[in-house]
Design a protein around this motif. Sequence first.
Motif, mmCIF file in Angstrom:
data_model
loop_
_atom_site.group_PDB
_atom_site.id
_atom_site.type_symbol
_atom_site.label_atom_id
_atom_site.label_comp_id
_atom_site.label_asym_id
_atom_site.label_seq_id
_atom_site.Cartn_x
_atom_site.Cartn_y
_atom_site.Cartn_z
ATOM 1 N N MET A 79 36.342 55.020 50.272
ATOM 2 C CA MET A 79 36.978 54.166 49.272
ATOM 3 C C MET A 79 36.690 54.801 47.924
ATOM 4 O O MET A 79 35.526 54.996 47.557
ATOM 5 C CB MET A 79 36.403 52.751 49.306
ATOM 6 C CG MET A 79 37.070 51.838 48.303
ATOM 7 S SD MET A 79 36.535 50.139 48.514
ATOM 8 C CE MET A 79 36.115 49.749 46.830
ATOM 9 N N PRO A 80 37.733 55.143 47.173
ATOM 10 C CA PRO A 80 37.503 55.767 45.870
ATOM 11 C C PRO A 80 36.981 54.768 44.842
ATOM 12 O O PRO A 80 37.163 53.558 44.987
ATOM 13 C CB PRO A 80 38.885 56.279 45.475
ATOM 14 C CG PRO A 80 39.839 55.378 46.183
ATOM 15 C CD PRO A 80 39.151 55.002 47.472
ATOM 16 N N ALA A 81 36.361 55.297 43.804
ATOM 17 C CA ALA A 81 35.942 54.461 42.682
ATOM 18 C C ALA A 81 37.188 53.883 42.011
ATOM 19 O O ALA A 81 38.262 54.487 42.052
ATOM 20 C CB ALA A 81 35.152 55.303 41.683
ATOM 21 N N ASN A 82 37.039 52.732 41.426
ATOM 22 C CA ASN A 82 38.163 52.061 40.781
ATOM 23 C C ASN A 82 37.906 51.935 39.281
ATOM 24 O O ASN A 82 37.485 50.889 38.797
ATOM 25 C CB ASN A 82 38.372 50.678 41.403
ATOM 26 C CG ASN A 82 38.872 50.790 42.820
ATOM 27 O OD1 ASN A 82 40.045 51.048 43.031
ATOM 28 N ND2 ASN A 82 37.983 50.621 43.789
ATOM 29 N N ALA A 83 38.189 52.982 38.552
ATOM 30 C CA ALA A 83 37.933 53.016 37.114
ATOM 31 C C ALA A 83 38.777 51.998 36.347
ATOM 32 O O ALA A 83 38.404 51.591 35.246
ATOM 33 C CB ALA A 83 38.187 54.419 36.580
ATOM 34 N N ALA A 84 39.896 51.571 36.898
ATOM 35 C CA ALA A 84 40.778 50.617 36.218
ATOM 36 C C ALA A 84 40.307 49.178 36.364
ATOM 37 O O ALA A 84 40.901 48.272 35.784
ATOM 38 C CB ALA A 84 42.200 50.760 36.747
#
Length: 101
Positions: A79-84
Amino acid sequence: MKKTLVALGALVLAAAPAMADEALAKAKNCMACHAVDKKVVGPSYKDVARKYQGDAAAVSKLTTKILKGSSGVWGAVPMPANAAVSEADAKKLSEWIVNLK
């Protein structure tokens, strides 16, 4: 009649946070990989809720995973990081997820 309206109002208020947080998950594009009740790319939110049931630190753990990403917990797909997603929104999403039945 008045009791019915009060009960109906309470029901609407109780359901509103769940709908609002599902809307937040859609707005933050979480639903591209997750669904409430079925596996998509990642696990269903109900499966996540079951996994963390009874874990007092679940909201904190999930908030961190939303913000920083995660790998190896649900299989090979990370699961990628969610910078938004802000920390406040990540916490709101985590609280919604752990309270799903």
